[in-house]
Design a protein around this motif. Structure first.
Motif, short mmCIF file in Angstrom:
data_model
loop_
_atom_site.label_atom_id
_atom_site.label_comp_id
_atom_site.label_asym_id
_atom_site.label_seq_id
_atom_site.Cartn_x
_atom_site.Cartn_y
_atom_site.Cartn_z
N TYR A 1 -0.65 8.49 -8.16
CA TYR A 1 -1.28 7.23 -8.55
C TYR A 1 -2.71 7.13 -8.05
CZ TYR A 1 3.56 5.95 -9.48
OH TYR A 1 4.84 5.92 -9.94
N LEU A 2 -2.90 7.57 -6.78
CA LEU A 2 -4.26 7.48 -6.24
C LEU A 2 -5.21 8.38 -7.02
CD1 LEU A 2 -3.45 7.42 -2.43
CD2 LEU A 2 -4.51 5.60 -3.78
N TRP B 1 3.99 -0.48 -10.26
CA TRP B 1 3.49 -0.83 -8.92
C TRP B 1 2.63 0.29 -8.35
CZ3 TRP B 1 3.41 -5.47 -6.99
CH2 TRP B 1 4.30 -6.41 -7.50
N GLY B 2 2.96 1.50 -8.70
CA GLY B 2 2.20 2.63 -8.17
C GLY B 2 0.74 2.52 -8.53
N LYS C 1 3.52 1.60 -1.59
CA LYS C 1 3.97 1.84 -2.96
C LYS C 1 3.02 2.73 -3.75
CE LYS C 1 7.08 -1.88 -4.24
NZ LYS C 1 8.23 -1.03 -3.96
N SER C 2 1.74 2.80 -3.31
CA SER C 2 0.78 3.59 -4.07
C SER C 2 1.03 5.09 -3.90
CB SER C 2 -0.65 3.24 -3.66
OG SER C 2 -0.86 3.60 -2.31
N ALA D 1 -5.93 6.81 -10.33
CA ALA D 1 -6.87 5.71 -10.22
C ALA D 1 -8.30 6.21 -10.12
CB ALA D 1 -6.54 4.85 -9.00
N LEU E 1 0.84 -1.20 0.00
CA LEU E 1 0.00 0.00 0.00
C LEU E 1 0.87 1.24 0.00
CD1 LEU E 1 -2.95 -0.92 2.37
CD2 LEU E 1 -2.96 -0.64 -0.11
N THR F 1 -0.99 -0.75 -7.01
CA THR F 1 -1.33 -0.69 -5.59
C THR F 1 -2.35 0.40 -5.29
OG1 THR F 1 0.63 0.67 -5.29
CG2 THR F 1 0.83 -1.65 -4.73
N ALA F 2 -2.35 1.46 -6.10
CA ALA F 2 -3.37 2.49 -5.89
C ALA F 2 -4.76 1.93 -6.15
CB ALA F 2 -3.10 3.70 -6.77
#
Lengths: 366, 418
Positions: free
Chosen positions: B171-172, B385-386, B58-59, B175, B56, B389-390
């Motif tokens: 990233y979040l 990964w970003g 990593k996000s 997403a 998490l 995981t996001a």
């Protein structure tokens, strides 16, 4: 009894679940308006099945059930207008006590004001006025059963069925509730059909008791008649305590008969249910009707017995004796009448009157 | 007699407060209970909780610019983001990129900055190939802009400036189809690039449909099982549990065989003359629904069944004897008592659904893919990964929220039931 007194009648009703054995063999029963009728019997005797047929949750395999001049067995259960109280109370857990009691009224489309006044009245009747807002899970068993009672009575059904309603309560509470139900019955005059396997409960509460055994009514009578004048060995054994002496019929003379015991003693008894001379007979004598020592001198039937055991019960003493080869002959003596000199292994005279000995069909092997 | 006010604490025989004595007496059994679950706790911590927290992290992790362009990060500290940065920044970039080429970290850097501004990777590559500038120019600003005129465009500098922190919401936000624009405001991305909000909406919608379908099928079956005698109920239960003993992959493959154009079902329908041309039953939404309802059905049946088992049939009888029509009695007396089971089953199926990957991947069209497909895509195909995981983190948050809402509903309800 005139025909109009009959509320419900079972006519030649039979019930089988598997097509091989009959749970109810041949039920003919008239339930009178306003009476408290108890169906009493051991488990598997067909009493609960009969009640369920009355409620409409089981259909008779054969026979008819009539309500007045209407075939009741063709009416679906929700239209029968019969209140029912279950052993596990069956209070709806997601509704409050007041909502539970209001349920039958709501279903009947009654107005709000009328519902709330009737609910109040019904809860007052079972002394739970202040518990309307509670949930059943927050109440004790006795309180829950009172709510169930109020719910079954609130819509003024013509008939209320109770299926072992006090079975889950402890002894003291049960006795208290017995009186309460009896008083409510007297107060409302509603017809009650009550199922139990507890004979003392049946004797305490009922106007009439129907004793069930093997799918048939063995005897239906007032509690007192049932206890004092049982018609057969099953009833004599099932209701209250009973001493049995096996013998053969020697002769019959009108209402009375002479019975010879295996050791040759000749006893006289009321001929209630006997065959011809020489047939097997079971004599039934209630323990409290047997007199000991000098008190037995005037009795028609006299024997001797050897004392085997004293069982002290506070208000009375049970004395177990060996009489005429029977080792489980019990005599009940009020504590005031007990002879203090009496000891185990004493051989004493005992006796009873003709009208307290009933000659019945031979006892079945148990 | 003691006074009514201020009752002194109860003392044990040893003269210690009873509460303390009780805690002491219970301590051994508490420790024993703890020791019993210790292996499980350690196992879960090692293989579940720690990796979960790490992933998490990593996000929001943003190491590339900070680590590979340290001089530039320092040089840009004084820049307000308007116009072009000062000469020092240009010199720093030249040094950083030369160093990055040496250390072979240019690829990671280019990939990260390319997410911010398309084409950044080629700019870095082109610039780095000419580095270091020999001899050192008088003005790096002019030299770099001559090398590639994009160095004269503030957009490329703003991209670096946005990433001078070791953590990023990039990233979040991505997403959720959002990004931080040149002005530093959070805005929607172009409608052409927006995909994830739709994917989330699709995931929740499909999960809701599957949950409702499962409920409609499971409820009557659970009711039947609860009302049958034990032996026949057990037989049915085995039938319900049977799919559990087969791998999901096998079942999905079996559904393909059954549902495809030349498959068993289409063949039978055509043979019966009910249809002329084969129906499209698989590789679309319908196929996903059919297979997922089949796979998740037991998770709906079991909780409802276990709740129904505990409901005495006398409730229904009581309601009927009180004058309620059997259907009304069912609806008003039986059904409300099964709500806890419906809630548990529905939540279970829904949570399993929103994380489902393999069935939509194998039985659905590209338009039927759910969030986990993109998680897999970013982990396996692009190694981002970003983003992976996001997306996964947002899914986890949605699940936790659902669980909290459910717990709150059921908690309130059971409190009410007392």
């Amino acid at each position: 009894m005139s025909a109009t007194d009959t509320l419900v009648s079972f006519r030649k009703v039979q019930k089988s679940y598997d097509g091989e054995t009959l749970i109810v063999r041949d039920l003919n029963l008239d339930i009178r308006k306003g009476e408290f009728l108890t169906l009493l019997g051991p488990s598997g005797s067909g009493k609960t099945t009969s009640l369920m047929m009355l409620a409409g949750f089981e259909t008779p395999t054969a026979g008819e059930i009539w309500l007045g001049d209407k075939r009741l067995d063709r009416v679906p259960p929700h239209k029968r207008d019969i209140g029912m109280v279950f052993q596990n109370y069956a209070l709806f857990p997601h509704m409050t006590v007041a909502e539970n009691v209001a349920f039958p009224l709501k279903v009947r489309g009654m107005g709000r004001g009328e519902i709330s006044s009737k609910v109040k009245q019904a809860l007052a009747m079972v002394q739970l006025d202040k518990f309307g807002g509670r949930y059943p899970g927050q109440m004790s068993g006795g309180q829950q059963q009172r709510v169930a009672l109020a719910r079954a009575l609130v819509f003024q059904p013509q008939l209320v069925l109770m299926d072992e309603p006090l079975g889950a309560l402890d002894k003291q509470l049960r006795e208290h509730m017995q009186m309460e139900i009896k008083h409510i019955h007297a107060q409302l005059g509603v017809t009650v059909v009550y199922v139990t396997h507890d004979q003392s409960e049946a004797l305490t509460m009922s106007d009439r008791v129907a004793v069930f055994h093997q799918g048939e009514i063995q005897q239906i009578d007032h509690p007192r008649a049932l206890y004092e004048q049982p018609n057969n060995t099953f009833v004599a054994n099932f209701i209250g305590e009973n001493n049995r002496l096996a013998g053969t019929l020697h002769s019959q003379d009108g209402d009375t008969c002479a019975v010879r015991l295996p050791h040759g003693e000749m006893l006289h008894a009321l001929a209630v249910k006997v065959g011809g001379a020489g047939s097997a007979v079971s004599l039934s004598i209630r323990p409290e009707r047997v007199r000991l020592n000098r008190a037995s001198e005037g009795c028609a039937n006299r024997l001797t017995g050897r004392v085997e055991e004293f069982i002290y019960l506070g208000d009375h003493v049970r004395i177990r004796l060996e009489v005429a080869g029977a080792r489980h002959f019990v005599v009940k003596q009020p504590i005031a009448d007990l002879d203090r000199e009496l000891k185990v292994n004493d051989v004493i005279p005992l006796g009873w009157d003709i009208e307290h000995a009933r000659a019945l069909d031979p006892a079945e092997a148990h | 007699m003691t006074t009514l006010a201020a009752k002194p604490p109860l003392l044990s025989k040893d003269g210690l407060p009873l509460k303390r004595q009780l805690a002491r007496a219970e301590r051994a059994s508490k420790l024993k209970a703890l020791a019993l679950i210790l292996p499980l706790v350690l196992f879960l911590a090692a293989v579940f909780v720690l990796p979960l927290i790490g992933l998490l992290g990593k996000s929001v992790d943003n190491p590339e610019v900070v680590r590979f362009m340290p001089r530039t990060v320092t040089a840009l500290q004084g820049w307000d983001g308007r116009g072009l940065p000062a000469e020092a920044a240009y010199a720093a970039v030249a040094h950083d990129l030369a160093a990055a080429r040496e250390a072979q970290t240019l690829g990671d850097l280019g990939k990260r900055l390319n997410m911010e501004v398309p084409g950044y990777r080629s700019l870095l590559g082109k610039t780095a190939r000419r580095l270091p500038l020999e001899p050192a120019p008088a003005a790096f600003k002019t030299a770099l802009t001559e090398l590639d005129e994009r160095w004269g465009d503030p957009v490329y500098w703003q991209a670096i400036r946005r990433n001078t922190e070791a953590t990023t919401p990039f990233y979040l936000l991505a997403a959720l189809d959002r990004h931080v624009d040149e002005q530093g405001e959070i805005t929607r991305v172009d409608p052409g690039q927006a995909v994830y909000v739709d994917v989330f909406a699709r995931t929740f919608w499909m999960s809701a449909v599957i949950t409702v379908l499962c409920l409609l099928i499971a409820y009557p079956l659970a009711y039947l099982m609860a009302s049958l005698p034990a032996r026949r109920a057990n037989l049915l239960m085995i039938c319900v549990l049977l799919p559990f003993w087969t791998s999901v992959l096998v079942r999905v493959a079996a559904w393909i065989v059954l549902l495809q154009s030349g498959g068993l079902i289409n063949g039978a329908l055509q043979w019966l003359g009910l249809i002329d041309a084969p129906l499209q039953l698989v590789f679309n939404r319908l196929g996903v629904y059919i297979a997922m309802v089949h796979i998740l059905l037991p998770f709906m049946i079991l909780p409802i069944y276990s709740v129904m088992k505990g409901i005495s049939p006398s409730y229904l009888r009581a309601a009927i004897s009180l004058g309620s029509h059997p259907f009304a009695a069912f609806w008003r007396v039986y059904f409300p008592q099964t709500l806890a089971g419906i809630g548990a089953g529905g939540l279970l199926v829904f949570i399993l659904c929103i994380g489902y990957y393999i069935t939509p991947a194998l039985l659905g069209s590209p338009n039927d893919q759910m969030v986990s497909y993109f998680v897999a895509f970013y982990t396996n195909s692009t190694v981002n990964w970003g983003m992976a995981t996001a997306l996964g983190g947002l899914l986890l948050i949605a699940t936790l929220l659902l669980y909290i809402v459910y717990g709150w509903l059921v908690g309130a309800k059971s409190l009410k039931l007392g």
